[in-house]
Design a protein around this motif. Structure first.
Motif, PDB file in Angstrom:
ATOM      1  N   GLY A 136     147.851  41.711 -63.341  1.00 45.60           N
ATOM      2  CA  GLY A 136     147.968  42.642 -62.218  1.00 45.60           C
ATOM      3  C   GLY A 136     146.637  42.597 -61.475  1.00 45.60           C
ATOM      4  N   TRP A 137     146.664  42.753 -60.160  1.00 46.38           N
ATOM      5  CA  TRP A 137     145.440  42.502 -59.382  1.00 46.38           C
ATOM      6  C   TRP A 137     144.304  43.449 -59.746  1.00 46.38           C
ATOM      7  CZ3 TRP A 137     143.332  38.525 -57.569  1.00 46.38           C
ATOM      8  CH2 TRP A 137     142.280  38.592 -56.653  1.00 46.38           C
ATOM      9  N   ASN A 138     144.633  44.728 -60.004  1.00 40.41           N
ATOM     10  CA  ASN A 138     143.555  45.653 -60.377  1.00 40.41           C
ATOM     11  C   ASN A 138     142.918  45.224 -61.692  1.00 40.41           C
ATOM     12  OD1 ASN A 138     143.693  47.804 -58.263  1.00 40.41           O
ATOM     13  ND2 ASN A 138     145.803  47.868 -58.994  1.00 40.41           N
ATOM     14  N   SER A 139     143.750  44.811 -62.622  1.00 44.87           N
ATOM     15  CA  SER A 139     143.213  44.366 -63.911  1.00 44.87           C
ATOM     16  C   SER A 139     142.329  43.135 -63.723  1.00 44.87           C
ATOM     17  CB  SER A 139     144.344  44.038 -64.885  1.00 44.87           C
ATOM     18  OG  SER A 139     145.046  45.216 -65.201  1.00 44.87           O
ATOM     19  N   SER A 178     150.162  49.126 -66.117  1.00 43.62           N
ATOM     20  CA  SER A 178     150.656  50.505 -66.179  1.00 43.62           C
ATOM     21  C   SER A 178     152.157  50.590 -66.390  1.00 43.62           C
ATOM     22  CB  SER A 178     150.283  51.229 -64.887  1.00 43.62           C
ATOM     23  OG  SER A 178     150.909  50.595 -63.794  1.00 43.62           O
ATOM     24  N   GLN A 179     152.900  49.493 -66.181  1.00 48.40           N
ATOM     25  CA  GLN A 179     154.355  49.653 -66.204  1.00 48.40           C
ATOM     26  C   GLN A 179     155.100  48.501 -66.876  1.00 48.40           C
ATOM     27  OE1 GLN A 179     154.499  50.048 -62.050  1.00 48.40           O
ATOM     28  NE2 GLN A 179     154.625  47.889 -61.614  1.00 48.40           N
ATOM     29  N   ASN A 180     154.362  47.545 -67.448  1.00 44.96           N
ATOM     30  CA  ASN A 180     155.042  46.380 -68.021  1.00 44.96           C
ATOM     31  C   ASN A 180     154.928  46.329 -69.541  1.00 44.96           C
ATOM     32  OD1 ASN A 180     156.146  44.529 -65.864  1.00 44.96           O
ATOM     33  ND2 ASN A 180     154.118  44.977 -65.057  1.00 44.96           N
ATOM     34  N   THR A 181     155.822  45.561 -70.108  1.00 45.23           N
ATOM     35  CA  THR A 181     155.762  45.298 -71.543  1.00 45.23           C
ATOM     36  C   THR A 181     156.339  43.906 -71.782  1.00 45.23           C
ATOM     37  OG1 THR A 181     156.300  46.181 -73.735  1.00 45.23           O
ATOM     38  CG2 THR A 181     158.035  46.330 -72.074  1.00 45.23           C
ATOM     39  N   TRP A 228     144.466  46.822 -78.581  1.00 50.25           N
ATOM     40  CA  TRP A 228     145.754  46.431 -77.993  1.00 50.25           C
ATOM     41  C   TRP A 228     146.486  47.693 -77.541  1.00 50.25           C
ATOM     42  CZ3 TRP A 228     150.005  43.256 -81.109  1.00 50.25           C
ATOM     43  CH2 TRP A 228     151.092  42.992 -80.261  1.00 50.25           C
ATOM     44  N   VAL A 229     146.732  47.770 -76.250  1.00 53.18           N
ATOM     45  CA  VAL A 229     147.501  48.910 -75.720  1.00 53.18           C
ATOM     46  C   VAL A 229     148.978  48.547 -75.834  1.00 53.18           C
ATOM     47  CG1 VAL A 229     147.795  50.493 -73.776  1.00 53.18           C
ATOM     48  CG2 VAL A 229     145.641  49.236 -74.044  1.00 53.18           C
ATOM     49  N   ILE A 230     149.670  49.215 -76.746  1.00 56.09           N
ATOM     50  CA  ILE A 230     151.066  48.840 -76.992  1.00 56.09           C
ATOM     51  C   ILE A 230     152.037  49.895 -76.483  1.00 56.09           C
ATOM     52  CG2 ILE A 230     150.972  47.257 -78.987  1.00 56.09           C
ATOM     53  CD1 ILE A 230     151.267  49.793 -80.725  1.00 56.09           C
ATOM     54  N   LEU A 251     140.591  42.293 -61.045  1.00 54.25           N
ATOM     55  CA  LEU A 251     139.312  42.684 -60.444  1.00 54.25           C
ATOM     56  C   LEU A 251     138.437  43.434 -61.447  1.00 54.25           C
ATOM     57  CD1 LEU A 251     140.382  43.818 -56.860  1.00 54.25           C
ATOM     58  CD2 LEU A 251     139.246  41.706 -57.509  1.00 54.25           C
ATOM     59  N   GLU A 252     139.081  44.289 -62.227  1.00 56.40           N
ATOM     60  CA  GLU A 252     138.300  45.052 -63.209  1.00 56.40           C
ATOM     61  C   GLU A 252     137.669  44.099 -64.220  1.00 56.40           C
ATOM     62  OE1 GLU A 252     141.122  48.026 -64.571  1.00 56.40           O
ATOM     63  OE2 GLU A 252     141.225  48.892 -62.561  1.00 56.40           O
ATOM     64  N   SER A 253     138.399  43.081 -64.610  1.00 55.76           N
ATOM     65  CA  SER A 253     137.885  42.119 -65.574  1.00 55.76           C
ATOM     66  C   SER A 253     136.742  41.297 -64.970  1.00 55.76           C
ATOM     67  CB  SER A 253     139.024  41.199 -66.000  1.00 55.76           C
ATOM     68  OG  SER A 253     138.732  40.547 -67.184  1.00 55.76           O
ATOM     69  N   ASN A 307     150.488  53.210 -75.562  1.00 58.03           N
ATOM     70  CA  ASN A 307     150.906  53.418 -74.173  1.00 58.03           C
ATOM     71  C   ASN A 307     149.820  53.329 -73.091  1.00 58.03           C
ATOM     72  OD1 ASN A 307     152.715  53.756 -72.169  1.00 58.03           O
ATOM     73  ND2 ASN A 307     153.279  55.849 -72.657  1.00 58.03           N
ATOM     74  N   TRP A 308     148.688  53.954 -73.278  1.00 59.73           N
ATOM     75  CA  TRP A 308     147.710  54.021 -72.178  1.00 59.73           C
ATOM     76  C   TRP A 308     146.302  54.124 -72.736  1.00 59.73           C
ATOM     77  CZ3 TRP A 308     148.625  53.532 -67.007  1.00 59.73           C
ATOM     78  CH2 TRP A 308     147.588  53.828 -66.143  1.00 59.73           C
ATOM     79  N   ALA A 309     145.369  53.403 -72.142  1.00 60.66           N
ATOM     80  CA  ALA A 309     143.973  53.479 -72.591  1.00 60.66           C
ATOM     81  C   ALA A 309     143.055  53.576 -71.375  1.00 60.66           C
ATOM     82  CB  ALA A 309     143.627  52.222 -73.383  1.00 60.66           C
ATOM     83  N   PRO A 310     141.864  54.093 -71.539  1.00 67.13           N
ATOM     84  CA  PRO A 310     140.929  54.161 -70.410  1.00 67.13           C
ATOM     85  C   PRO A 310     140.364  52.769 -70.123  1.00 67.13           C
ATOM     86  CG  PRO A 310     139.931  55.108 -72.382  1.00 67.13           C
ATOM     87  CD  PRO A 310     141.313  54.698 -72.770  1.00 67.13           C
ATOM     88  N   GLN A 311     141.134  51.969 -69.401  1.00 70.72           N
ATOM     89  CA  GLN A 311     140.863  50.525 -69.279  1.00 70.72           C
ATOM     90  C   GLN A 311     139.506  50.196 -68.671  1.00 70.72           C
ATOM     91  OE1 GLN A 311     144.022  47.782 -68.368  1.00 70.72           O
ATOM     92  NE2 GLN A 311     142.866  46.937 -66.662  1.00 70.72           N
ATOM     93  N   LEU A 312     139.176  50.936 -67.605  1.00 71.64           N
ATOM     94  CA  LEU A 312     137.936  50.597 -66.903  1.00 71.64           C
ATOM     95  C   LEU A 312     136.719  50.810 -67.808  1.00 71.64           C
ATOM     96  CD1 LEU A 312     137.197  49.502 -64.212  1.00 71.64           C
ATOM     97  CD2 LEU A 312     137.405  51.779 -63.234  1.00 71.64           C
TER      98      LEU A 312
HETATM   99  N1  UDP Z   1     145.433  51.069 -66.557  1.00 71.74           N
HETATM  100  C1  UDP Z   1     144.712  51.876 -67.405  1.00 71.74           C
HETATM  101  N2  UDP Z   1     145.142  51.991 -68.693  1.00 71.74           N
HETATM  102  C2  UDP Z   1     146.230  51.355 -69.181  1.00 71.74           C
HETATM  103  C3  UDP Z   1     146.951  50.523 -68.301  1.00 71.74           C
HETATM  104  C4  UDP Z   1     146.519  50.386 -66.993  1.00 71.74           C
HETATM  105  O1  UDP Z   1     143.706  52.475 -67.017  1.00 71.74           O
HETATM  106  O2  UDP Z   1     146.535  51.514 -70.360  1.00 71.74           O
HETATM  107  C5  UDP Z   1     144.984  50.926 -65.163  1.00 71.74           C
HETATM  108  C6  UDP Z   1     144.164  49.648 -64.987  1.00 71.74           C
HETATM  109  O3  UDP Z   1     142.797  49.906 -65.246  1.00 71.74           O
HETATM  110  C7  UDP Z   1     144.453  49.288 -63.535  1.00 71.74           C
HETATM  111  C8  UDP Z   1     145.852  49.823 -63.301  1.00 71.74           C
HETATM  112  O4  UDP Z   1     146.095  50.797 -64.311  1.00 71.74           O
HETATM  113  O5  UDP Z   1     143.548  49.953 -62.682  1.00 71.74           O
HETATM  114  C9  UDP Z   1     146.905  48.747 -63.427  1.00 71.74           C
HETATM  115  O6  UDP Z   1     146.957  48.036 -62.247  1.00 71.74           O
HETATM  116  P1  UDP Z   1     147.293  46.495 -62.207  1.00 71.74           P
HETATM  117  O7  UDP Z   1     147.265  46.090 -60.779  1.00 71.74           O
HETATM  118  O8  UDP Z   1     146.423  45.749 -63.107  1.00 71.74           O
HETATM  119  O9  UDP Z   1     148.740  46.380 -62.813  1.00 71.74           O
HETATM  120  P2  UDP Z   1     150.104  47.189 -62.592  1.00 71.74           P
HETATM  121  O10 UDP Z   1     150.067  48.320 -63.535  1.00 71.74           O
HETATM  122  O11 UDP Z   1     150.136  47.625 -61.155  1.00 71.74           O
HETATM  123  O12 UDP Z   1     151.147  46.192 -62.948  1.00 71.74           O
END
Ligand code: UDP
Length: 502
Positions: free
Chosen positions: A394-397, A310-313, A335-337, A399-401, A373-378
């Motif tokens: 990232g930990w959420n990513s 959500s916050q890195n590049t 690719w979410v750019i 776990l989602e994977s 910028n942003w995609a519906p990742q889940l």
């Molecule tokens: N996420 C998303 N779309 C994006 C980028 C991120 O839905 O384009 C969600 C992703 O599914 C996850 C969270 O944002 O639930 C990112 O959390 P993570 O711990 O992976 O990384 P962080 O953004 O905290 O570095």
């Protein structure tokens, strides 16, 4: 649980850290605790984060219970030298992130006032406070109200154990060597300097990063217990290390994803899964409908999904090499750019950051999609066409994977992501690391080689898929309750509540 207390008697107050990767697990945890106990859960955070939580809860949870309440805490970012209305880490430069972390400590007084209000309203103190791992100050706050603080660790056990041990002792400062041992970890798990965040690499206890992390993490470990966003069966080594280190109960309450994400999905997008973001379809440049239509047209397990959270590049050179390698691999991709490191992350994406004609060729050859910028990742992860995830770990990513049985190509960038990546490679065997850090070394040929390896239908790629699939089953079993079987994550919540009530 056996003899249920009167649900009306108990309420729990939650203080999540102000970042999306922390807010959503808190929301899901609140929902899960309410479902199992009937207790009232109050999530207290700042105004914009409340909007985000409300929107997310209506989008993400058909079953969000009326027992979950939200409360607003006053916070003015400009009082702390931050841009006005900064209420999350999203789009903040690294230098500003540390200012933001320090600013978060100012929430202590509003939280204290809020507990006073709650006591006035409910006629008793909360059963416990569940605070973020970054809010060590909540331990004293809870004590002063004669209740207990439970720290919620939003990352994994292995990653958190490395984070606290390294911040506590700064072991890399005691050696000239590139590699070093970390207290609590077996000798074979040596860490490398390049796995440390650039600020941690030079931290000496007196710098601004140390002055936030050292006291907050040390205080957090004085909590009554830790709840960890992981699954007991997923990280046996990480949990053993963490439990030995903190000498406190650690309950594994993950996987904290909406139930719908854990059922086998069809290939259509489910609006209930997406984190709500108004800009999704506006800035994506393609509608969500088009995105999923394209995914549906691809072979099962053939598409590489690329996102850095959500916050890195990554750096501009790195972005260029990634694109070159991707094109060479000829694998379908999403690719979410966003703009590269050093540029305004909210700004327009410039074509010059990619090889000339890259996006057009991807379109013409039906090879891939760039999402701005942003995609519906889940939703994307749950799609049957996804074969691998190039992720910042990232930990959420993670776990989602894994909850979808998708292997990972790791490119950790910050925080504890390096430790997550290390575990994915060394302990789980579901990942290959491609690079480290936003400006990490990378070349197009190497990108192609790694993508080919992870996505191949036999050999190492197939092994990784098999392993990821095994983990998926373990993760899903942890949140199931059928007849006599109670999944470990549900049991952990029951045990935690029983311990507090006792
Ligand atoms: N996420 C998303 N779309 C994006 C980028 C991120 O839905 O384009 C969600 C992703 O599914 C996850 C969270 O944002 O639930 C990112 O959390 P993570 O711990 O992976 O990384 P962080 O953004 O905290 O570095």
């Amino acid at each position: 649980m056996g003899s249920q207390p009167n649900p009306d008697d108990h309420y729990i107050v939650m203080f999540p850290f102000m970042a999306h990767g922390h807010l959503i697990p808190f929301l899901t945890l609140a929902n899960r605790i309410h479902q199992r106990t009937g207790f009232t859960l109050i999530i207290a955070t700042t105004k914009l984060n409340l909007h985000y939580l409300r929107r997310s809860s209506s989008n993400r949870y058909d079953d969000l219970n009326s027992g979950i309440h939200f409360a607003e805490l006053p916070f003015s970012s400009s009082d702390h030298g931050l841009p006005p209305n900064t209420e999350t880490t999203e789009n903040l430069s690294r230098a500003k992130i540390i200012d933001f972390l320090h600013a978060s400590r100012s929430l202590e007084t509003p939280c204290r006032n809020f507990i006073h209000e709650c006591i006035g309203q409910y006629g008793r103190q909360p059963l416990c406070i569940i605070s973020d791992m970054f809010y060590g100050w909540a331990v004293d706050l809870a004590n002063s109200f004669d209740t207990v603080n439970i720290a919620f660790v939003t990352c994994g056990a292995y990653g958190f154990a490395a984070l606290i041990s390294i911040w506590n002792e700064l072991p890399h400062r005691k050696t000239e060597s590139e590699e070093f041992e970390v207290t609590g970890f077996p000798k074979r798990c040596r860490f490398h300097r390049s796995q440390l965040h650039q600020f941690l690499r030079v931290a000496d206890g007196s710098d601004t990063w140390s002055r936030f992390f050292q006291p907050q993490l040390r205080l957090c470990l004085k909590s009554h217990a830790l709840l960890c966003n992981t699954v007991e069966e997923l990280e046996p080594l990480g949990l053993q290390i963490l439990r030995d280190y903190v000498k406190r109960p650690v309950w594994c309450v993950g996987l904290l994803l909406p139930q719908a994400a854990l059922n086998d999905m069809s290939c259509s997008p489910s609006s209930s899964l997406s984190i709500s973001k108004p800009r999704v379809s506006k800035e994506v440049g393609i509608s969500a409908e088009k995105l999923f239509k394209w995914l549906a047209s691809q072979e099962p397990k053939s598409v590489l999904y690329i996102s850095f959270g959500s916050q890195n590049t990554i750096g501009a050179t790195q972005m260029m090499e990634l694109a070159i390698g991707l094109e060479k691999s000829e694998k379908p991709f999403v690719w979410v750019i966003r703009p590269p490191e050093g540029f305004d992350l909210k700004g327009e994406f410039r074509q010059e950051w990619l090889p000339e004609g890259f996006e057009e060729r991807a379109k013409e050859n039906n090879r891939g999609l760039l999402v701005r910028n942003w995609a519906p990742q889940l939703d994307i992860m749950a799609h049957k066409s996804i074969g691998a995830f190039l992720s910042h770990c990232g930990w959420n990513s993670v776990l989602e994977s894994l909850s979808q049985g998708v292997p990972i190509i790791g490119w950790p960038l910050a925080g504890e992501q390096n430790y997550n990546s290390k575990m994915l490679v060394e302990e789980m065997g579901v990942s290959v690391e491609l690079s480290r850090g936003p400006l990490g070394t990378i070349a197009g040929d190497e990108v192609k080689k790694v993508i080919d390896l992870v996505m191949e239908r036999d050999g190492k790629g197939e092994e990784m898929k098999k392993r990821a699939n095994e983990l998926k089953l373990q993760i899903r079993a942890a949140v199931k309750e059928e007849g006599e079987h109670k999944g470990s994550a549900l049991k952990a919540i029951d045990d935690c509540v029983a311990s507090i009530l006792a």
